[in-house]
Write an enzyme that holds these catalytic residues in place. Structure first.
Site, short mmCIF file in Angstrom:
data_model
loop_
_atom_site.label_atom_id
_atom_site.label_comp_id
_atom_site.label_asym_id
_atom_site.label_seq_id
_atom_site.Cartn_x
_atom_site.Cartn_y
_atom_site.Cartn_z
N SER A 1 0.82 -1.20 0.00
CA SER A 1 0.00 0.00 0.00
C SER A 1 0.86 1.26 0.00
O SER A 1 1.61 1.48 -0.94
CB SER A 1 -0.97 -0.05 1.18
OG SER A 1 -2.10 0.72 0.89
N LYS B 1 -20.12 19.21 9.02
CA LYS B 1 -19.08 19.38 10.03
C LYS B 1 -18.81 18.11 10.82
O LYS B 1 -17.68 17.86 11.22
CB LYS B 1 -19.49 20.52 10.98
CG LYS B 1 -18.40 20.94 11.96
CD LYS B 1 -17.17 21.47 11.27
CE LYS B 1 -16.11 21.83 12.29
NZ LYS B 1 -14.84 22.17 11.66
#
Lengths: 320, 189
Positions: free
Chosen positions: A118, A171
Site C-alpha cells: 500500500s 461538520k
C-alpha cells in the site's frame, strides 16, 4: 596600545577558530563506519522505511532524503522498506522526495523486506528499481477508510448520550457518535476514489513501462491494454514478490545486497564503493532511547475512533 | 599588562620570560594554558571527523572536558617535575613563577585548531600527515619557549635548561616502562 590591539585581534581569531572547529566537529557528515581511511569517497546511502507510515515517519524519511540529495558524495540511495503503509499525505510526501532525488540524477533502489504494501508500495513506485524477495508482500494498491460507530457503546453500555451541534451539515461527517448518512457515505466514497486515483497515477508513472515490458514478453501489447492490466493489479490485492515480478510491479527478485549492487551499477560506482552518510551513531542511540510514552486507554480509543483514509495493508496492523 | 605579556611572548619570548621574575602574570598564564589545551582538543576532534564523521553534542563536551582536565593535570605534574629537575641542575627559582612561564610557553599550541581546519579539506593521509607535522612544529616551538622559561626563572644556562626540560619526560617514561614490565611479568607468571 598597538600590542593590545594585536593581542585582541588574535584572541578574537582564536575564539572564531574554536567556534568553527566545534561546528565542524559536530556537523561533519558521517563517514563509513569502520571503513577505509582515505579521502572522502563517493558511495551509496541507505534510508530505512521500516514502520507504518504516519506524519512523523514522513518527516524523518523525507528530511533524510532531502539531506542526501544535497550530499555530493551520495551517488545512489537504497531505501529499505518493511511497512504496511499508512496515512495518505505522509506517503505522498515521501514519494515526492524519492522522485525529486531521481530527477536530480541520483538512482533510488527500493529493497522490500517482509512487506512493501500500500503506502510503502506508493513510495517505492517513485524509485528507479524495486527489489523484493520471492516471499515479500507487495501491492495492496488501494485506499481504506474505517469509520467506527460507537453510538451503541456509549448509549447502551455506558449510558452516555451525545448531542452534537454544528455550524454546517458536513461538520460532523464521519462522526463515530452516530450512523453515517447515505449522502455522507457518497461524499466519502468520492474522496476515497480521488485518493485512490492519486495512488494509481503514481503507480502508472512509476510502473507502467515495466508492466508493458513484462506483458510484451507474452506478446504485442499496446498502451491501453497495459493500462487495463495495471488497473486489474490495482484492486487492493497483495502479491508475493515473485508474482509481482511476473506482473512488472517490481523489477527484480533479490535481497538488500542485490539492491545495493544495482544501485552502484546505476550510479556508475565501483563495486567497492562505500556506504556513506549514515546517520550519526549517537543519533541512532538517542532515537532508540527515545521515550515511547505508554498510551492511555483514552489515547487508544481516540486513535481507534479517529477517521482515517489510508494507503494501508490491514494485516500489517491498524493501531500505529 | 596581560596583553603586553602575551604580545611579548609572541615577539620577544626570552625578554618576556625574564620579565616574569618581577611581573605577575597568573591571569594571562591560566588563559593561555586553557586556550592551548582547548585548541589541541578541538583540533584533534576536527581531524577525527575524517575517520568517524561528526560527533554528537553530548559526546563532544565530555571529550573536551576530559581533554582539558587531563591536560591541565599533566601540565601541573610535568611543571612540578621540571621545578625539581631544575633544582637538581643547580637552578634557583619559585615554582609559581615557573608554572606561569610554562603555561605561557603553551601559547603556540593555540594554533592547533586553525592548523586542523586548514588541512581538513585535503582529506585522507595528506591531512593527517600535515596535521601531525604542524603539531610537531608547534610542540617544538612550545618546548623552546619552555627552555627559555627555565633559563630565565631558574638562572640556568641553555644546556642545563634543556636537560632540565627533558628529564621529567625521561622520568615519566621510565616509570611507565617499569609499570608495564611489572604488569607484563605478572601476566606471564
Amino acid at each position: 596600545m598597538k600590542e593590545r590591539m594585536i593581542v585582541g585581534l588574535l584572541a578574537a581569531a582564536f575564539v572564531a577558530s574554536i567556534v568553527v572547529g566545534l561546528t565542524v566537529a559536530v556537523n561533519a557528515p558521517p563517514v563509513e563506519l569502520g571503513g577505509r581511511f582515505g579521502p572522502l569517497r563517493d558511495g551509496y546511502a541507505v534510508v530505512d522505511l521500516v514502520s507504518p507510515i504516519k506524519a512523523s515517519t514522513a518527516a524523518k524519511v523525507a528530511a533524510r532524503l532531502q539531506v542526501l540529495g544535497r550530499n555530493r558524495r551520495v551517488k545512489a540511495v537504497v531505501v529499505r522498506v518493511n511497512s504496511p503503509g499508512g496515512t495518505v499525505a505522509a506517503t505522498q510526501e515521501m514519494h515526492r522526495e524519492v522522485v525529486r532525488l531521481r530527477e536530480k540524477g541520483v538512482p533510488v533502489v527500493v529493497s522490500v523486506a517482509d512487506v512493501g504494501a500500500s503506502g510503502a508500495y506508493y513510495v517505492a513506485c517513485g524509485a528507479s528499481r524495486i527489489f523484493a524477495d520471492e516471499g515479500s508482500i507487495v501491492g495492496s494498491i488501494g485506499v481504506i477508510s474505517i469509520f467506527p460507530n460507537v453510538e451503541a457503546l456509549f448509549e447502551d453500555k455506558l449510558g452516555i448520550k451525545m448531542k452534537v451541534i454544528t455550524s454546517g451539515k458536513w461538520k460532523d461527517s464521519g462522526s463515530p457518535l452516530r450512523e453515517m448518512t447515505a449522502e455522507e457515505e457518497e461524499n466519502f466514497t468520492a474522496r476515497i476514489q480521488t485518493i485512490y486515483e492519486q495512488f494509481f497515477n503514481a503507480v502508472k508513472r512509476g510502473r507502467l513501462d515495466a508492466v508493458k515490458k513484462r506483458l510484451a514478453e507474452e506478446g504485442e501489447v499496446d498502451d491501453e491494454e497495459a493500462l487495463k492490466r495495471l488497473r486489474e493489479f490495482a484492486q487492493g490485492q497483495v502479491f508475493l514478490g515473485e508474482e509481482a515480478q511476473a506482473t512488472g510491479l517490481i523489477d527484480e527478485i533479490g535481497n538488500f545486497y542485490d539492491a545495493v549492487a544495482k544501485a552502484k551499477e546505476l550510479a556508475g560506482l565501483p563495486d567497492d564503493a562505500p556506504r556513506v552518510a549514515d546517520e550519526n551513531l549517537m543519533t541512532k542511540i538517542l532515537e532508540a532511547m527515545g521515550v515511547r510514552e505508554g498510551e492511555s486507554p483514552a489515547g487508544v480509543a481516540n486513535r481507534l475512533t479517529a477517521v482515517r483514509m489510508e494507503y494501508r495493508y490491514l494485516p500489517g496492523g491498524i493501531l500505529e | 599588562m596581560s596583553a603586553d605579556v602575551a604580545y611579548a611572548i609572541m615577539t620577544h619570548p626570552v625578554e618576556a620570560m625574564r620579565k616574569l621574575r618581577t611581573v605577575k602574570a597568573t591571569g594571562v598564564a591560566v588563559a593561555t594554558l586553557f586556550a592551548a589545551l582547548l585548541s589541541v582538543a578541538v583540533g584533534f576532534a576536527v581531524l577525527l571527523t575524517l575517520f568517524t564523521g561528526g560527533k554528537s553534542v553530548i559526546v563532544l563536551p565530555v571529550y573536551l572536558g576530559l581533554a582539558v582536565v587531563t591536560g591541565a593535570a599533566a601540565w601541573f605534574v610535568v611543571g612540578g617535575l621540571t621545578h625539581a629537575t631544575a633544582g637538581v641542575m643547580g637552578g634557583y627559582g619559585r615554582i609559581g613563577k615557573f608554572l606561569s612561564a610554562y603555561a605561557l610557553a603553551m601559547m603556540p599550541l593555540a594554533l592547533c585548531t586553525p592548523a586542523a581546519l586548514i588541512v581538513l579539506p585535503l582529506g585522507g593521509w595528506v591531512a593527517l600527515a600535515l596535521f601531525v607535522l604542524a603539531c610537531m612544529c608547534l610542540s617544538l616551538w612550545s618546548w623552546l619557549l619552555t627552555v627559555a622559561g627555565i633559563m630565565e626563572v631558574y638562572g640556568l644556562s641553555a644546556g642545563a635548561a634543556l636537560v632540565a626540560s627533558l628529564l621529567p619526560y625521561v622520568l615519566i617514561s621510565a616509570v611507565q616502562a617499569l609499570v608495564f614490565i611489572t604488569i607484563g611479568a605478572a601476566l606471564i607468571m
